[in-house]
Design an enzyme around this catalytic site. Structure first.
Site, mmCIF file in Angstrom:
data_model
loop_
_atom_site.group_PDB
_atom_site.id
_atom_site.type_symbol
_atom_site.label_atom_id
_atom_site.label_comp_id
_atom_site.label_asym_id
_atom_site.label_seq_id
_atom_site.Cartn_x
_atom_site.Cartn_y
_atom_site.Cartn_z
ATOM 1 N N VAL A 82 0.852 -1.195 0.000
ATOM 2 C CA VAL A 82 0.000 0.000 0.000
ATOM 3 C C VAL A 82 0.887 1.242 0.000
ATOM 4 C CG1 VAL A 82 -1.777 1.273 1.234
ATOM 5 C CG2 VAL A 82 -1.800 -1.240 1.251
ATOM 6 N N SER A 83 0.663 2.113 -0.946
ATOM 7 C CA SER A 83 1.438 3.356 -1.008
ATOM 8 C C SER A 83 0.647 4.434 -1.738
ATOM 9 C CB SER A 83 2.773 3.132 -1.728
ATOM 10 O OG SER A 83 2.582 3.004 -3.132
ATOM 11 N N SER A 118 3.501 -0.413 8.007
ATOM 12 C CA SER A 118 4.714 0.392 8.110
ATOM 13 C C SER A 118 4.507 1.523 9.119
ATOM 14 C CB SER A 118 5.093 0.971 6.739
ATOM 15 O OG SER A 118 4.015 1.712 6.194
ATOM 16 N N GLU A 119 3.274 2.017 9.218
ATOM 17 C CA GLU A 119 2.902 3.034 10.190
ATOM 18 C C GLU A 119 1.591 2.595 10.842
ATOM 19 O OE1 GLU A 119 4.014 7.304 8.905
ATOM 20 O OE2 GLU A 119 3.451 6.275 7.053
ATOM 21 N N TYR A 123 -4.121 2.434 9.944
ATOM 22 C CA TYR A 123 -5.170 1.492 9.544
ATOM 23 C C TYR A 123 -6.314 1.337 10.534
ATOM 24 C CZ TYR A 123 -2.069 0.473 5.724
ATOM 25 O OH TYR A 123 -1.282 0.604 4.610
ATOM 26 N N PHE A 409 4.617 -9.930 4.425
ATOM 27 C CA PHE A 409 4.128 -10.136 3.052
ATOM 28 C C PHE A 409 3.840 -8.801 2.398
ATOM 29 C CE2 PHE A 409 0.645 -10.716 6.114
ATOM 30 C CZ PHE A 409 -0.259 -9.762 5.699
#
Length: 409
Positions: A82-83, A118-119, A123, A409
């Protein structure tokens, strides 16, 4: 500018992935690592947001089977990659991808979505709760002794090539999956993930090494690791980094940890990701000299509340009505009655009065048995509406084995 959200065309993968790399700092991955992720990509389950010919948003969802309390392997979407391009932040691109993705996951009939973040702060607003944590540590093997279980001396350890031993390691791993919530059954192609070892990522350490634990000619455990030789004026000061370890019984596990902690010319064993209840913590003579620490591991999202709660087992009988809030996936909103005993579980909609009120995020956190509903209530995130209902639910949702995700993953 006008952007377009669409399913990934395999011909666009290189451009799509280049944007992902740029969003994570712009350092290109090793060719072998990039090739594996391209091979594992399921294009029909991956999304891109495009501004003209440039990919400015990425998101994917691997098709996984996740172990839940009781050992059932539940279909789950493994949200990944996700980016959003820095130039396109705060335009609703992430929200649009999360919206489309969860709609797709529901249409695919998968009751769960999981991810590693990552952060972590990102979410929660999309309904994900931290359902499993992971432990890291550095064992000072010059000061720490290990006391291993009876039978460890009967385990034969055999050094071997990691690639050649992959089949034996995977067989052990497969037997472990049902026994620990949060583990992923390896889908075809994923057996290569633990063997990824690009030279540029070793940081001066050795190539991946492997030792098998055997008893009576049967492989009962394995460890994959690397060694970083280092020297000071006083002598050898190398370190062992544990990449992967699995064992079918305490004696085999103890023998493997003893081996890792006694490798010549090393003075420490570095553990980057192990379960919070991992056995090594009870083998060492001085836990302080190991400096253990925890961080979030697997984030869990119930896409279909009724199906997800019906698929796991519970460690005590329970009959409770949840009032569930889920603004992002409104089909989950409302009251759900969970009944479970030794014969199984069932969760259906009801008009009965609610016993416990919470959001889908808290259900995700508690789903794998590693986070207590009473702890969430102490933080004000769960409300008890019927006296005694919270403790009943918390006991039922708990599980004797801590959840753990063995690899990213």
């Amino acid at each position: 500018m006008t952007t377009e959200l669409r399913v990934l065309d395999p011909a666009e993968w290189d451009d799509w992935y280049a944007n992902l790399e740029l969003a994570f700092g712009g350092v290109a991955e090793a060719p072998e690592e990039r090739a594996l992720w391209q091979e594992l990509t399921e294009p029909e389950r991956f999304l891109g947001v495009w501004d003209g010919e440039r990919a400015v948003g990425t998101a994917g969802a691997f098709s996984f089977r996740l172990s839940v309390p009781g050992g059932t392997l539940v279909p789950a979407a493994g949200v990944t990659m996700v980016s959003v391009a820095t130039t396109h932040r705060r335009r609703g691109i992430l929200t649009s991808m999360m919206r489309r993705q969860l709609d797709d996951v529901r249409a695919w009939g998968e009751p769960l979505a999981v991810l590693t973040a990552s952060e972590p702060e990102i979410y929660g607003r999309f309904g994900y709760g931290i359902g499993a944590c992971t432990t890291r540590a550095t064992i000072d093997t010059t000061r720490v002794r290990l006391s291993v279980p009876d039978g460890a001396d009967d385990v034969l350890l055999r050094q071997t090539d990691a690639g050649k031993a992959a089949g034996a390691c995977e067989a052990v791993y497969a037997r472990l999956v049902p026994g620990r919530p949060g583990m992923l059954a390896r889908q075809p192609g994923w057996e290569a993930q633990p063997l990824l070892d690009p030279p540029g990522g070793r940081g001066g350490a050795s190539p991946l090494q492997c030792v098998l634990a055997e008893r009576g000619g049967e492989v009962v455990g394995f460890a994959r690791y690397s060694i970083k030789p280092e020297w000071s004026f006083a002598g050898a000061n190398g370190s062992v980094t544990v990449r992967d370890l699995g064992a079918l019984d305490p004696a085999a596990e103890g023998a493997l940890w003893r081996f890792l902690c006694s490798i010549d010319l090393t003075s420490s064993v570095r553990i980057h990701s192990r379960p919070v209840d991992d056995a090594w913590q009870h083998l060492v003579s001085d836990i302080r000299r190991c400096e253990p620490s925890q961080r979030d591991g697997l984030h869990v999202r119930l896409v279909e509340v009724g199906a997800a709660l019906s698929l796991r087992a519970y460690q005590a009988p329970v009959d409770v009505v949840f009032e569930v809030a889920d603004a992002f996936c409104p089909w989950n909103e409302g009251r759900w009655r969970l009944t479970a005993d030794a014969s199984g579980a069932n969760c259906v909609r009801t008009q009965d009065a609610a016993d416990v009120a919470l959001s889908v995020r808290e259900l995700g956190a508690a789903y794998l048995g590693g986070v207590s509903l009473t702890a969430l209530a102490a933080a004000g995130r769960v409300r008890e509406l019927r006296p005694g209902a919270l403790n009943q639910a918390a006991v039922a949702f708990g599980w004797p084995v801590a959840p753990w995700l063995p690899h990213g993953f």
